[in-house]
Scaffold this active site. Structure first.
Site, PDB file in Angstrom:
ATOM      1  N   SER A 159      21.643 -12.684  15.458  1.00  0.00           N
ATOM      2  CA  SER A 159      22.165 -13.265  16.786  1.00  0.00           C
ATOM      3  C   SER A 159      22.746 -14.606  16.814  1.00  0.00           C
ATOM      4  CB  SER A 159      21.019 -13.169  18.114  1.00  0.00           C
ATOM      5  OG  SER A 159      21.381 -13.666  19.177  1.00  0.00           O
ATOM      6  N   TYR A 190      12.928 -16.516  19.736  1.00  0.00           N
ATOM      7  CA  TYR A 190      13.812 -15.756  19.453  1.00  0.00           C
ATOM      8  C   TYR A 190      14.899 -16.106  18.378  1.00  0.00           C
ATOM      9  CZ  TYR A 190      17.804 -12.371  20.240  1.00  0.00           C
ATOM     10  OH  TYR A 190      18.967 -11.668  20.066  1.00  0.00           O
TER      11      TYR A 190
HETATM   12  N1  LIG Z   1      22.421  -7.277  24.094  1.00  0.00           N
HETATM   13  C1  LIG Z   1      22.748  -8.580  23.723  1.00  0.00           C
HETATM   14  O1  LIG Z   1      23.405  -9.222  24.361  1.00  0.00           O
HETATM   15  C2  LIG Z   1      22.409  -9.153  22.234  1.00  0.00           C
HETATM   16  C3  LIG Z   1      22.999 -10.377  21.817  1.00  0.00           C
HETATM   17  C4  LIG Z   1      22.589 -10.700  20.381  1.00  0.00           C
HETATM   18  C5  LIG Z   1      21.854 -10.132  19.572  1.00  0.00           C
HETATM   19  N2  LIG Z   1      21.505  -9.015  19.974  1.00  0.00           N
HETATM   20  C6  LIG Z   1      20.821  -8.140  19.176  1.00  0.00           C
HETATM   21  O2  LIG Z   1      21.065  -6.992  18.838  1.00  0.00           O
HETATM   22  C7  LIG Z   1      20.120  -6.015  18.732  1.00  0.00           C
HETATM   23  C8  LIG Z   1      19.762  -4.681  19.878  1.00  0.00           C
HETATM   24  O3  LIG Z   1      20.024  -5.313  21.204  1.00  0.00           O
HETATM   25  P1  LIG Z   1      20.191  -4.244  22.518  1.00  0.00           P
HETATM   26  O4  LIG Z   1      20.364  -5.380  23.576  1.00  0.00           O
HETATM   27  O5  LIG Z   1      20.836  -3.164  22.139  1.00  0.00           O
HETATM   28  O6  LIG Z   1      18.738  -3.809  22.465  1.00  0.00           O
HETATM   29  P2  LIG Z   1      17.963  -3.129  23.505  1.00  0.00           P
HETATM   30  O7  LIG Z   1      16.624  -4.137  24.067  1.00  0.00           O
HETATM   31  O8  LIG Z   1      18.500  -2.737  24.671  1.00  0.00           O
HETATM   32  O9  LIG Z   1      17.252  -1.937  22.942  1.00  0.00           O
HETATM   33  C9  LIG Z   1      16.464  -2.261  21.794  1.00  0.00           C
HETATM   34  C10 LIG Z   1      15.781  -0.714  21.320  1.00  0.00           C
HETATM   35  O10 LIG Z   1      14.880  -1.055  20.290  1.00  0.00           O
HETATM   36  C11 LIG Z   1      13.863  -0.419  20.356  1.00  0.00           C
HETATM   37  N3  LIG Z   1      12.447  -1.074  20.105  1.00  0.00           N
HETATM   38  C12 LIG Z   1      12.058  -2.374  20.593  1.00  0.00           C
HETATM   39  N4  LIG Z   1      10.993  -2.516  19.748  1.00  0.00           N
HETATM   40  C13 LIG Z   1      10.635  -1.597  18.901  1.00  0.00           C
HETATM   41  C14 LIG Z   1       9.665  -1.492  18.019  1.00  0.00           C
HETATM   42  N5  LIG Z   1       8.570  -2.329  17.811  1.00  0.00           N
HETATM   43  N6  LIG Z   1       9.711  -0.335  17.413  1.00  0.00           N
HETATM   44  C15 LIG Z   1      10.628   0.633  17.488  1.00  0.00           C
HETATM   45  N7  LIG Z   1      11.722   0.246  18.431  1.00  0.00           N
HETATM   46  C16 LIG Z   1      11.722  -0.759  19.026  1.00  0.00           C
HETATM   47  C17 LIG Z   1      13.470  -0.224  21.994  1.00  0.00           C
HETATM   48  O11 LIG Z   1      13.049   0.790  22.411  1.00  0.00           O
HETATM   49  C18 LIG Z   1      15.038   0.006  22.443  1.00  0.00           C
HETATM   50  O12 LIG Z   1      15.605   1.425  22.273  1.00  0.00           O
HETATM   51  C19 LIG Z   1      18.817  -6.966  18.976  1.00  0.00           C
HETATM   52  O13 LIG Z   1      18.337  -7.120  17.644  1.00  0.00           O
HETATM   53  C20 LIG Z   1      19.146  -7.969  19.531  1.00  0.00           C
HETATM   54  O14 LIG Z   1      18.510  -9.085  19.412  1.00  0.00           O
HETATM   55  C21 LIG Z   1      21.804  -8.255  21.463  1.00  0.00           C
END
Ligand SMILES: NC(=O)c1ccc[n+]([C@@H]2O[C@H](COP(=O)([O-])OP(=O)(O)OC[C@H]3O[C@@H](n4cnc5c(N)ncnc54)[C@H](O)[C@@H]3O)[C@@H](O)[C@H]2O)c1
Length: 261
Positions: A145, A156
């Protein structure tokens, strides 16, 4: 935004994508399957099974809690049994659970952020290695991130700083074993409403206000002054996972409209 597909880019490859039930992970896993890969969709949400089924016959699902070492090991074992080995691991599980100034975090909330956004990557990187060694190589793409520099989510930020450190150090250690380790650092990403929220307890009014501060900081830190799309995150993850990136290892690629994190 572009949704171009590269036909057959992952033909003959087995991919494990974590957190594949929704969001960025879902988009990456579906596209990898469309581009010829055999893909294991791993998630702790029950509906991961229906998402994988909809992705076609070269997709399978495995339900696991990747905040446990046993969950990570079981997912890798299942992928190897199902598809005969593993070539590519995409560590996507993570995400800030709460937005609040650091002084406002309760001790157990700090631990929960590290468990969510650091431990699954640490565990999956470890449990995949015997499978890579058996195969003679492999590729890991960690989803980090740009929030390694950002307000109101310091635990985080620390977890994702750890993900960047894993990426660099593991790449150095494993290059001679034909293993690449790379990462993207997404910026703020627009997504449809989440089927599983990051914080199952719901956000307080104060947290909603702190979230507004975060959105403003993230947009201001981006040269483009906007959020990205899920497709704009999936594309560089899959580029780094592919053989087109064969001379890239140990790198963390910012994907945040100019914000370097
Ligand atoms: N969305 C953003 O704005 C953003 C920005 C920067 C980084 N990211 C990173 O991108 C990645 C995905 O983000 P997103 O927004 O698509 O995530 P999200 O929260 O929409 O989805 C995360 C998925 O991971 C699963 N999950 C969570 N904990 C789990 C566990 N312990 N075991 C198995 N599955 C688990 C959830 O059930 C879900 O399906 C993350 O690592 C996040 O930190 C996202």
């Amino acid at each position: 935004m572009s949704t171009a597909r590269f036909e057959g880019r992952f033909a003959g490859k087995v991919l494990v994508v974590t957190g594949a039930a929704q969001g960025i992970g879902r988009a990456v896993a579906i596209r990898a399957a469309e581009e010829g890969g055999q893909v294991l969709f791993v998630d702790r949400a029950d509906f991961v099974a229906e998402v994988a089924t909809a992705a076609g016959e070269n997709a399978a699902a495995f339900k696991a809690d990747l905040e446990t070492y046993e969950g990570a090991a079981a997912a890798m074992r299942f992928a190897a049994e199902q598809f005969g080995g593993i070539d590519i691991l995409i560590n996507n599980v993570g995400g800030a659970i709460r937005m609040r100034p650091y002084a406002e975090f309760e001790p157990q909330q700090i631990d929960a952020e590290i468990r969510r956004s650091l431990m699954p990557t640490l565990y999956c990187c470890h449990t995949v290695l015997p499978h890579f060694f058996a195969r003679g190589g492999g590729t890991i793409v960690n989803v980090s991130s740009n929030a390694t520099r950002g307000i109101h989510r310091v635990p985080y930020s620390a977890a994702k700083g750890g993900v960047n450190a894993i990426t660099q150090s593991l790449a150095m250690e494993l290059a001679e074993r034909n293993i690449r380790v790379v990462a993207t650092a997404p910026g703020g990403t627009e997504a449809p409403p989440r089927r599983i929220p990051r914080n199952t307890e719901g956000d307080s009014e104060a947290e909603k206000a702190w979230m507004t501060d975060v959105v403003s900081q993230v947009k201001q830190s981006s040269f483009m002054k906007r959020y990205g799309t899920i497709e704009e995150q999936a594309a560089p993850i899959l580029f780094l996972a592919s053989d087109e990136a064969s001379y890239i290892t140990g790198s963390v690629l910012p994907v945040a409209g100019g914000d370097l994190g």
